[in-house]
Write a protein that holds these residues in place. Structure first.
Motif, PDB file in Angstrom:
ATOM      1  N   THR A  50      70.071  75.017  58.004  1.00  0.00           N
ATOM      2  CA  THR A  50      70.603  73.889  58.782  1.00  0.00           C
ATOM      3  C   THR A  50      71.632  74.328  59.809  1.00  0.00           C
ATOM      4  O   THR A  50      71.945  73.572  60.730  1.00  0.00           O
ATOM      5  N   LYS A  58      67.253  76.412  65.623  1.00  0.00           N
ATOM      6  CA  LYS A  58      65.851  76.058  65.831  1.00  0.00           C
ATOM      7  C   LYS A  58      65.753  74.657  66.431  1.00  0.00           C
ATOM      8  O   LYS A  58      66.594  73.785  66.155  1.00  0.00           O
ATOM      9  N   GLU A  59      64.718  74.443  67.218  1.00  0.00           N
ATOM     10  CA  GLU A  59      64.584  73.183  67.938  1.00  0.00           C
ATOM     11  C   GLU A  59      64.505  71.980  66.997  1.00  0.00           C
ATOM     12  O   GLU A  59      64.950  70.883  67.341  1.00  0.00           O
ATOM     13  N   ASN A  60      63.931  72.192  65.814  1.00  0.00           N
ATOM     14  CA  ASN A  60      63.737  71.068  64.901  1.00  0.00           C
ATOM     15  C   ASN A  60      64.791  71.007  63.803  1.00  0.00           C
ATOM     16  O   ASN A  60      64.590  70.368  62.773  1.00  0.00           O
ATOM     17  N   ARG A 107      67.559  69.433  63.595  1.00  0.00           N
ATOM     18  CA  ARG A 107      68.080  68.091  63.310  1.00  0.00           C
ATOM     19  C   ARG A 107      67.185  67.362  62.297  1.00  0.00           C
ATOM     20  O   ARG A 107      67.675  66.602  61.456  1.00  0.00           O
ATOM     21  N   GLU A 108      65.893  67.616  62.392  1.00  0.00           N
ATOM     22  CA  GLU A 108      64.967  67.012  61.430  1.00  0.00           C
ATOM     23  C   GLU A 108      65.233  67.540  60.018  1.00  0.00           C
ATOM     24  O   GLU A 108      65.181  66.791  59.041  1.00  0.00           O
ATOM     25  N   HIS A 150      57.189  65.944  55.577  1.00  0.00           N
ATOM     26  CA  HIS A 150      58.001  67.047  56.104  1.00  0.00           C
ATOM     27  C   HIS A 150      57.428  68.412  55.703  1.00  0.00           C
ATOM     28  O   HIS A 150      58.111  69.426  55.839  1.00  0.00           O
ATOM     29  N   ASN A 202      55.095  70.489  56.915  1.00  0.00           N
ATOM     30  CA  ASN A 202      55.001  71.514  57.964  1.00  0.00           C
ATOM     31  C   ASN A 202      56.375  72.036  58.359  1.00  0.00           C
ATOM     32  O   ASN A 202      56.561  73.235  58.593  1.00  0.00           O
ATOM     33  N   LEU A 203      57.333  71.126  58.439  1.00  0.00           N
ATOM     34  CA  LEU A 203      58.703  71.517  58.780  1.00  0.00           C
ATOM     35  C   LEU A 203      59.262  72.487  57.743  1.00  0.00           C
ATOM     36  O   LEU A 203      59.788  73.554  58.089  1.00  0.00           O
ATOM     37  N   GLU A 223      57.521  75.848  57.629  1.00  0.00           N
ATOM     38  CA  GLU A 223      57.869  76.619  58.822  1.00  0.00           C
ATOM     39  C   GLU A 223      59.198  77.352  58.651  1.00  0.00           C
ATOM     40  O   GLU A 223      59.357  78.485  59.108  1.00  0.00           O
ATOM     41  N   TYR A 224      60.150  76.730  57.965  1.00  0.00           N
ATOM     42  CA  TYR A 224      61.455  77.378  57.787  1.00  0.00           C
ATOM     43  C   TYR A 224      61.372  78.579  56.849  1.00  0.00           C
ATOM     44  O   TYR A 224      62.288  79.401  56.817  1.00  0.00           O
TER      45      TYR A 224
END
Length: 292
Positions: free
Chosen positions: A20, A24-26, A28-29, A63, A65-66, A69-70
Motif C-alpha cells: 500500500t 503503483k497506479e492501482n 488506491r484500489e 479484486h 486480479n488486483l 497482480e501485487y
C-alpha cells in the motif's frame, strides 16, 4: 521434509504495508480494501489447523486480479521480500517432499486464485521445489476425504517426525536393482496424524518421484565407476556425512545412500565396473601461465 517454524512472521503482516506504500497506479484500489484484508490474516492459522473444515469461498472475487497482480508484479520493496523468501531461505531440500534440491519457487499454500486475499500474506508463501509446484498447484481440499490435502510446514511439525527409508534389492542374475520406500516414524503422533502425513505424501506423488530419483542416482554412480576407479563405500559415506545423523532420511539423497550402503551385492557389482587403472588426465599440464 522440514518444519519451518523460523519462517513464521508475526502479525501484523508488513508485506501489506509495503504494497500500500507503493506508487503503483492501482494502489488506491488496494488501500481501499487493505483493512478488510488485514482482518483476514489473523484467521489464517485457524484455517490451517482446522484442516477438516472446507474453506468458504473468497469474498474478494471482484479484486482477484488486483491482489494476484501485487504478487506477480510486486512493487520493488515487496518484491525484495519475495526474492529473499524464494532464494535466501538456506534450505537445501524441499520442505514439502524432501527433494534434495534447493527450493527455488514459492507455493501459495492456500491457492491465490481461489483465495486471493492471501496472495501477499507472508505466512501463506512457502519455499518449494519446482517438482512439487505443478502437482500441488491450485489443489487444497479433498471433499471425498473431508480434509486438506497437504500439511503446512510453517505451522505444523508433522513432516519433521518422519524419515524416508529406501531399501535396495539387487537381482544378481540381471544385475538390476529395484528400490522400495517406506516412512519411518521417529516421534509420537496423535489421532489421524499418521494418515495426514501419508495423504500428503500420496498427493505429492512422492513415492514415485523418490524411486525415480534412486534409479537416476544409481545410474550416475554406475557411470562414474565405469570411468574412474574409486571406493564407492568411501564416496557414499562422505556424501552421507554431509547430513547430520538425526536428519538422515528427511531428504531423498541421504535415504538413497543409506539404502545403497546396506546392499553389499549392489556395491560389489558397481565395483566390478571399475577400470583396472586410474584414468590419466585427458590434457596433461605442460606449463603454467600467469594471469594478469
Amino acid at each position: 521434509m522440514q518444519y519451518l517454524e523460523d519462517f513464521l512472521i508475526e502479525l501484523p503482516c508488513s508485506w501489506l504495508n509495503l504494497a500500500t506504500a507503493s506508487r503503483k497506479e492501482n494502489v488506491r484500489e488496494l488501500m481501499a480494501i487493505s483493512e478488510e484484508l488485514a482482518e483476514k490474516y489473523p484467521l489464517y492459522e485457524g484455517f490451517i489447523r482446522n484442516y477438516r473444515v472446507e474453506l468458504e469461498a473468497t469474498g474478494f472475487n471482484n479484486h482477484r486480479n488486483l491482489l494476484v497482480e501485487y504478487y506477480e508484479k510486486a512493487p520493488a520493496s515487496l518484491n525484495r521480500e519475495l526474492l529473499v523468501r524464494r532464494n535466501e531461505h538456506g534450505l537445501y531440500s524441499c520442505p514439502f517432499c524432501g527433494n534434495p534440491k534447493k527450493p527455488d519457487t514459492l507455493d501459495h499454500f492456500i491457492p491465490k486464485d481461489q483465495w486471493p486475499e492471501f496472495s501477499i500474506f507472508s505466512n501463506n508463501l512457502v519455499p518449494q521445489c519446482r517438482s512439487c509446484a505443478p502437482i500441488k498447484g491450485e489443489n487444497y481440499y479433498s471433499v471425498e476425504n473431508g480434509t486438506a490435502k497437504f500439511i503446512h510446514p510453517i505451522y505444523l511439525d508433522l513432516l519433521q517426525r518422519f524419515r524416508f527409508k529406501v531399501t535396495v534389492t539387487f537381482n544378481r542374475e540381471t544385475n538390476i536393482p529395484s528400490f522400495s520406500v517406506v516412512l519411518r516414524k521417529l516421534q509420537a503422533t496423535e489421532g489421524d496424524e499418521d494418515q495426514r502425513v501419508v495423504f500428503h505424501i500420496k498427493n505429492l506423488k512422492v513415492k514415485q518421484r523418490l524411486i525415480k530419483f534412486c534409479q537416476d542416482d544409481y545410474r550416475r554412480w554406475q557411470t562414474r565407476l565405469s570411468k574412474r576407479r574409486f571406493d564407492l563405500r568411501v564416496a557414499l559415506r562422505q556424501r552421507l556425512n554431509e547430513t547430520p545423523e538425526n536428519d538422515r532420511g528427511i531428504d531423498w539423497k541421504s535415504a538413497f545412500i543409506e539404502g545403497l550402503l546396506n546392499n553389499e551385492d549392489a556395491i560389489s557389482y558397481l565395483h566390478s565396473l571399475r577400470p583396472n587403472t586410474m584414468n590419466e588426465p585427458l590434457f596433461p599440464i605442460v606449463e603454467e601461465l600467469e594471469l594478469e
